[in-house]
Motif scaffolding. Structure first.
Motif, short mmCIF file in Angstrom:
data_model
loop_
_atom_site.label_atom_id
_atom_site.label_comp_id
_atom_site.label_asym_id
_atom_site.label_seq_id
_atom_site.Cartn_x
_atom_site.Cartn_y
_atom_site.Cartn_z
N UNK A 112 101.69 22.58 26.27
CA UNK A 112 101.53 22.54 24.80
C UNK A 112 100.22 21.88 24.38
N UNK A 113 99.77 20.96 25.22
CA UNK A 113 98.66 20.10 24.78
C UNK A 113 97.31 20.48 25.39
N UNK A 114 97.37 21.24 26.51
CA UNK A 114 96.11 21.60 27.17
C UNK A 114 96.04 23.11 27.27
N UNK A 115 95.03 23.68 26.59
CA UNK A 115 94.93 25.14 26.54
C UNK A 115 93.49 25.58 26.74
N UNK A 116 93.32 26.87 27.03
CA UNK A 116 91.99 27.46 27.06
C UNK A 116 91.57 27.67 25.60
N UNK A 117 90.32 27.27 25.28
CA UNK A 117 89.82 27.49 23.93
C UNK A 117 88.42 28.07 24.02
N UNK A 118 87.92 28.55 22.91
CA UNK A 118 86.55 29.05 22.94
C UNK A 118 85.71 28.34 21.89
N UNK A 119 84.46 28.01 22.28
CA UNK A 119 83.52 27.41 21.33
C UNK A 119 82.67 28.55 20.77
N UNK A 120 82.69 28.69 19.46
CA UNK A 120 81.95 29.79 18.84
C UNK A 120 80.58 29.33 18.35
N UNK A 121 80.45 28.01 18.11
CA UNK A 121 79.16 27.52 17.64
C UNK A 121 79.05 26.03 17.96
N UNK A 122 77.85 25.62 18.37
CA UNK A 122 77.60 24.20 18.63
C UNK A 122 76.64 23.70 17.57
N UNK A 123 77.11 22.71 16.75
CA UNK A 123 76.32 22.26 15.60
C UNK A 123 75.89 20.81 15.81
N UNK A 124 74.72 20.45 15.26
CA UNK A 124 74.29 19.06 15.37
C UNK A 124 75.21 18.13 14.60
N UNK A 125 75.33 16.90 15.06
CA UNK A 125 76.12 15.89 14.37
C UNK A 125 75.24 15.33 13.26
N UNK A 126 75.77 15.14 12.06
CA UNK A 126 74.95 14.70 10.93
C UNK A 126 74.27 13.34 11.18
N UNK A 127 74.94 12.42 11.89
CA UNK A 127 74.29 11.12 12.08
C UNK A 127 74.40 10.57 13.50
N UNK A 128 74.32 11.45 14.50
CA UNK A 128 74.26 10.98 15.89
C UNK A 128 73.59 12.04 16.74
N UNK A 129 72.44 11.64 17.33
CA UNK A 129 71.67 12.59 18.13
C UNK A 129 72.38 13.01 19.39
N UNK A 130 73.17 12.07 19.94
CA UNK A 130 73.75 12.34 21.27
C UNK A 130 75.14 12.96 21.18
N UNK A 131 75.52 13.35 19.98
CA UNK A 131 76.82 14.02 19.82
C UNK A 131 76.60 15.38 19.18
N UNK A 132 77.51 16.29 19.48
CA UNK A 132 77.47 17.59 18.78
C UNK A 132 78.85 17.89 18.23
N UNK A 133 78.89 18.82 17.27
CA UNK A 133 80.16 19.28 16.71
C UNK A 133 80.35 20.72 17.16
N UNK A 134 81.55 21.02 17.69
CA UNK A 134 81.82 22.37 18.16
C UNK A 134 82.78 23.04 17.21
N UNK A 135 82.42 24.24 16.81
CA UNK A 135 83.37 25.08 16.09
C UNK A 135 84.17 25.80 17.16
N UNK A 136 85.47 25.46 17.19
CA UNK A 136 86.28 25.85 18.35
C UNK A 136 87.55 26.57 17.90
N UNK A 137 87.96 27.55 18.70
CA UNK A 137 89.20 28.25 18.42
C UNK A 137 90.15 28.03 19.59
N UNK A 138 91.34 27.47 19.32
CA UNK A 138 92.28 27.19 20.42
C UNK A 138 93.40 28.21 20.49
N UNK A 139 93.20 29.34 19.81
CA UNK A 139 94.21 30.38 19.85
C UNK A 139 95.13 30.32 18.65
N UNK A 140 95.21 29.13 18.01
CA UNK A 140 96.06 29.02 16.83
C UNK A 140 95.22 28.99 15.57
#
Ligand code: ZN
Lengths: 347, 848
Positions: free
Chosen positions: B65-93
């Motif tokens: 239930x808690x661990x699934x295959x997901x897909x990242x559709x886009x990798x976006x910069x974090x507004x206030x951290x260079x070393x982090x990114x935000x992923x637009x992700x689809x987990x099937x739901x």
């Protein structure tokens, strides 16, 4: 006449009065006073004797008899009471001699055998009962007897199983197992049937740690004859395990590899520490390894002088320290040769 | 060997549970030491699980239930951290945004929606994972938190967090075909069986090898990988030549070729399998060689073909195999310059050495990112030479492990073909349709036999010849039954079966393994009992040890290995004197344990010293051999010895008595007397000893019937000073156990219990101080004759009353006759005889 009859009744009363008084006597002094009062010269029953002459002839025997009865009754009762009083006063005296029984006793010094030696002799004893006799062979051995005659040629991969101490004399090593004793025993006893145990110290070139020692005891079993089977080996090892670890212990023999036996097997036993539920001692497997064994390899039989087409036999090796380690849950095998008195004294 | 379950299932159908599979393998000699769960549920933690453990199972189970295959559709910069990114992700739901610092996503940052979504392992809130930021395996539950002002309640996982490997540098990027939304455990959950490969079962150090055993044990067909090369490729003819110098060193050498490979990572599925099997993925080409080695057991080596051509001056390269020349050197893959031994086998070309055969490749011909054309080696090497090279170069490798135990030559060509197919699949390129194959020393075609009689005689079970053939047939032995005998041809993957009487034993083991050791009935030997033999030394040794323990001494057992320096502590007076020779260890673990002991007493004193501060009173003994070199013989004399040592107070303090009297010479002597008594050793004499370890005035040599048994006494003060002892005296003794055995009596006479009462008498005799007690007693006994039955010294007195230089010895004597009560007159006569005798012999006067 009527007065004489009254005397008999009087004597009954004297007896009753005396017994009543005796019942409350508690000590030696009271006992003396009672004796004077009830059996002394002027006691009523004694006076009855002195007055016998004053009694009519017809009644005299009856009164005499009666007085005697009363006297005997009082004397008997006195004796019984005296015993009671004596016991009570002894008890009183003993009660004043109470020891503190919880103080420690004065112990003679108890010597003990070394725990490894105890484990070794327990194992030897069991196998002796099963008809195996002790046989010893040297600890410094030739490479030939320790390896080659046991079907382990130089550079054979199986040599990895024994890290070896070499001496500065070429071809001379510290024996890595008790198995070379197989060759010595066979060569001495051939062609007779053999049933021996070979106990003794063996050496491994291995850094010591909690579970590995560079020196440890082994006990090797060797049986040679014309009709010895793997089933016999199984029966012998199971018989040993039941005697050593209890009648209900579950033992399994599973295939393994030793160059000097074929087929070979490991003997595992259900973990008695955790009842096979999984614990650190059995590494959560539920099983404890207690022996390696197998049917003598034809090459080894041949090197011992026996024709492998006619003779067969088995060998098995056990580690007494390891068994002691398991049995007493000693967490560090190095304890055995460190000889700390605080360890040794516990066995 | 680490065996990923999913990989194993590629070659054989398995309908057993993990516990059953482990048990089946273990009971066939492929011990499953433990099982590591990588996603799959733990069978011991499920309802109705068995109480009793059969195998150790641990690891991480992935909640579907808690661990699934997901897909990242886009990798976006974090507004206030260079070393982090935000992923637009689809987990099937549905779609959500997940925060991560994974460096392997940075190349996708800010490039807009991805053309090909990245498939990842996605953990929802509440998932149980390993903490990626802590060393080791620390379980943690994923909780909702805020990172840099952004809500975080889920994450994309690294291998470490899922319990796959130690890798935490980046997140896992799954193969493109991973189905979004599928529970991860269903997609790639696995279990890794750690199988202990016995030295004679190297054939099973591969997935196919294990699968073959499973197939045989569970009566399922084995699916071997398909190895035929595409027929439409170019021919290798004229591309490479092979020259084998010594077939004993190199029985077979096979080359195959792949043209136009691209250097890229293997598919994630392949990387995962390699990781689970304990190997590190490198790139598709190298991974293919490792993968196929794990798959079928044939180590392979890839050369950069263009480098070889260059080394050959543009000509056709010739691969030469030979032993190393004296002084030859090679720089191996790991960058080490290695000096080679003459037993090391090399793969060379006309320009020189290329690699350590079967152990490690050379640096120069290594696969590089620029490599396009690959020459692939599959060969068979002499296992002894490989083994010696591994030891000499201290180089262990997966290839060396297999070659040093023996790889069947039949696998050389199979390995090359399979590897070319895998390489082409994962790195692209064109496979050449044929191989260069030199096979000068074909594997022995082993024919063995076993009869029903052999099975009965060795295993104790009755099996018909057909049953035996069927059991062996399951392991791919070709069997032919003739009467009671099964004639067997060994399959072309094993080299562990002998011929003749050895073959019978080898086959008996295979029959027993497949039949099941568990099913063989336990019996007890029906064999005649060998004659019993009396082993006097063993009996006496036991008696000595038990007696000393009864006398209050603690047994110790020391290392037999010691150092000359430790033993030298015992030889006080002449420290510069040359030490006698010892059995010396050539490869000692430490200088402290470099020779076999010559002195048992030295060992016991070491132990006494170690414990001296732990107890007020210590009394120790040891029984065991010392090792004395024998001139002109390889083996030493292993002489059995008994050593004892004691020190401290005679009696340990009790709460009502505080007796500080120290153990002295006579305490140890008393122990020795009691010991000799229990061994029924008679005619014992004590003479002053000259022994360098002992106080010259407080030591004695013990003999029986003139034969020296040992020495006992107080340690020489100079010797004692070399140890850390607080007590004023240390008592020690060393005995020759063989002499004790020899002197001990197994039969002895006993005296009848006397019927008539004795006459008891005390005599105090004044003698010169120099007179020895032993001489006084001897004179008393001589004078008293047979009627004197007991002599006991009970007091020694010195003082003015008897004069200087004198001592008075008081004896309690018993006179007794066996047939009557002695009269006072008779007793007096004995007394007078004794007095006359002691006066003559030792000048004794009766003290009045
Ligand atoms: Zn356990």
């Amino acid at each position: 006449m009527g007065e004489d009859v009254n005397i008999l009744e009087e004597l009954d009363r004297v007896q009753q009065k005396g017994l009543d008084a005796l019942a409350s006597v508690q000590n030696e002094a009271d006992l003396q006073a009672w004796r004077t009062a009830h059996l002394g010269r002027s006691a009523p029953v004694m006076l009855a004797f002195t007055r016998l002459g004053q009694i009519s002839k017809e009644m005299r025997p009856a009164v005499g008899q009666k007085a005697n009865q009363v006297k005997v009754a009082l004397e008997t009762a006195l004796e019984a009471r005296a015993e009671v009083v004596k016991n009570a006063s002894l008890r009183q005296k003993l009660d004043t001699e109470q020891l503190d029984v919880t103080l420690p006793g004065r112990r003679p010094t108890l010597g003990r055998l070394h725990p490894a030696a105890q484990a070794l002799s327990e194992i030897i004893h069991i196998f002796e009962e099963m008809g195996f006799q002790e046989y010893r062979s040297p600890e410094v051995e030739t490479d030939e007897v320790n390896f080659e005659l046991l079907n382990i040629p130089a550079h054979h991969p199986a040599r990895d199983m024994w890290d070896t101490f070499h001496t500065t004399v070429p071809g001379t090593i510290l024996r890595t197992h008790t198995s070379p004793g197989q060759i010595h025993a066979m060569r001495e006893l051939c062609p007779k049937p053999i049933r021996v145990i070979l106990p003794g110290m063996v050496y491994r070139y291995e850094q010591t740690n909690a579970s590995h020692e560079m020196q440890f005891n082994q006990v090797e079993l060797l049986a040679v004859g014309k009709n010895i089977t793997l089933g016999d080996l199984k029966g012998t090892i199971e018989g040993f395990a039941r005697r050593m670890f209890g009648e209900t212990v579950r033992v399994r023999m599973r295939p393994s590899y030793f160059p000097f036996t074929e087929p070979s097997a490991d003997v595992v036993m259900e973990c008695f520490v955790c009842d096979s539920k999984g614990c650190q001692v059995c590494k959560y497997s539920g099983w404890l390894e207690i022996a390696g064994c197998g049917m003598l390899h034809p090459v080894v039989l041949q090197n011992g002088g026996y024709d492998p087409a006619v003779y067969s036999g088995f060998a098995a090796g056990l580690g007494p320290e390891r068994i002691a380690l398991l049995k007493y849950q000693v967490d560090d095998i190095r304890n055995f040769w460190q000889n700390d008195i605080r360890f040794l004294e516990q066995f | 060997m680490k065996v990923p379950l999913s990989w194993l299932k590629e070659y054989v159908d398995i309908d057993l549970s993990l516990i059953e599979l482990s048990d089946v393998l273990t009971m066939a000699g492929l011990e499953v030491e433990d099982v590591l769960l990588v996603g799959l549920p733990n069978p011991y933690e499920q309802a109705g699980a068995p109480q009793r453990r059969e195998v150790s199972i641990h690891g991480l189970s992935w909640d579907p239930e808690k661990l699934v295959v997901a897909q990242i559709d886009e990798v976006m910069p974090h507004p206030n951290a260079d070393r982090l990114v935000l992923c637009r992700l689809n987990d099937g739901t549905g779609e959500l945004v997940v925060l991560t610092g994974a460096p392997n996503l940075f190349e996708y940052k800010g490039i807009g929606p991805l053309a090909k979504p990245l498939k990842v392992a996605y953990a929802r809130e509440g998932a149980r994972l390993y903490d990626g930021h802590q060393p080791g395996l620390v379980l943690t539950t994923l909780k909702r938190t805020k990172i840099r002002g952004v809500d975080s309640f889920s994450m994309v996982c690294s291998e470490k967090e899922l319990g796959i490997s130690e890798e935490h540098e980046g997140i896992i990027i799954l193969d493109d075909n991973a189905p979004t939304g599928m529970p991860l455990v269903e997609y790639m959950g696995d279990a890794v069986l750690e199988v202990n490969i016995l030295p004679n079962m190297i054939r099973n150090a591969s997935l196919v090898g294990i699968a073959r055993e499973v197939a045989a044990l569970t009566r399922k067909p084995l699916r071997k990988p398909q190895t035929s090369l595409p027929a439409n490729g170019p021919s290798i003819a004229g591309k490479a030549r092979i020259q084998i110098t010594d077939p004993q060193l190199n029985a077979r050498f096979v080359l195959g070729m792949l043209e136009g490979a691209e250097q890229r990572p293997s598919p994630y599925r392949v990387q995962l399998r390699l990781r689970l099997a304990g190997m590190r993925p490198i790139n598709a080409v190298v991974d293919a060689t490792n993968y196929v080695m794990l798959e079928i057991g044939q180590p392979l080596h890839a050369f950069d073909y263009d480098v070889l051509v260059k080394r050959a001056g543009g000509q056709t390269p010739t691969i030469i195999t030979r032993a190393a020349h004296p002084g030859e050197k090679l720089t191996t893959l790991d960058g080490a310059v290695r000096k080679l031994d003459d037993f090391t086998v090399l793969v060379c070309d006309t320009a020189g050495a290329l690699s350590l055969a079967g152990v490690m490749g050379g640096l120069e011909s290594e696969i590089t990112p620029a490599t396009r054309n690959i020459l692939l080696e599959g060969a068979t090497w002499n296992f002894v030479n490989t083994r010696r090279t591994i030891f000499s170069q201290k180089l262990s490798s997966e290839a060396g492990y297999r070659f040093s135990r023996g790889v069947h030559p039949a696998l050389s060509s199979e390995g090359v073909k399979l590897c070319l197919l895998r390489m082409a699949e994962w790195s692209g390129g064109v496979i050449y349709s044929d191989l260069v194959d030199e096979y000068p020393l074909p594997a022995a075609d082993v024919k063995a036999e076993i009869s029903t009689g052999d099975v009965k005689r060795l295993l104790g079970i009755e099996l018909a010849a057909d049953e035996i053939a069927a059991l062996l047939g399951r392991l791919e032995f070709a069997c032919r039954v003739e009467g009671d005998t099964v004639f067997v041809q060994t399959p072309p993957h094993r080299m562990d079966i002998g011929t003749g009487v050895i073959g019978r034993a080898d086959l008996a083991e295979e029959v027993a393994r497949i039949y099941g050791y568990d099913r063989i009935p336990s019996t007890y030997m029906a064999e005649e009992l060998p004659e019993a033999r009396i082993r006097r030394p063993i009996q006496v040794e036991k008696l000595v040890r038990e007696t000393l323990a009864r006398l209050g001494l603690q047994e110790v057992i020391n290392y037999r290995l010691t150092s000359p320096e430790r033993e030298a502590r015992l030889t006080a007076a002449q420290p510069e004197a040359a030490q006698p020779a010892s059995i010396t260890i050539k490869n000692p673990l430490s200088p402290e344990r470099s020779v076999m002991r010559r002195s048992l007493l030295a060992a016991v004193l070491d132990t006494l010293e170690k414990n001296a501060r732990l107890r007020d009173r210590l009394a120790l003994f040891e029984v065991g051999p010392v090792f004395l070199p024998v001139e002109g013989q390889p083996l030493p004399d292993e002489a059995p010895r008994l050593a004892m040592a004691m020190t401290g107070v005679r009696r340990t303090d009790a709460w009502d008595s505080h007796d500080a009297a120290q153990l002295d010479f006579y305490d140890l002597k008393g122990v020795v007397e009691a010991l000799l008594d229990s061994l029924h050793i008679g005619n014992v004499s004590y003479a002053p000893a000259e022994h360098p370890a002992f106080h010259p005035g407080k030591s004695t040599q013990v003999s029986a019937n003139g034969v020296v048994l040992g020495v006992l006494g107080e340690l020489h003060p100079q010797v004692k000073a070399r140890y850390d002892f607080l007590a004023p005296a240390v008592l020690a003794a060393e005995f020759d156990l063989a002499a004790l055995v020899e002197a001990s009596a197994s039969r002895y006479e006993i005296q009848p219990v006397p019927v008539f009462p004795p006459v008891l008498e005390d005599l105090a005799l004044i003698v010169d101080e120099s007179v020895l007690a032993v001489d006084v007693e001897a004179a008393i006994r001589q004078g008293g004759g047979k009627l004197l039955t007991e002599v006991r010294l009970f007091d020694i007195f010195r003082g003015e009353q008897i004069g200087a230089g004198k001592k008075s010895l008081a004896y309690a004597l018993s006179y007794q006759a066996a047939d009557h009560t002695l009269s006072p007159g008779e007793a007096n006569q004995i007394r007078q005889r004794i007095l006359r005798r002691v006066e003559q012999a030792v000048g004794a006067q009766l003290r009045s």
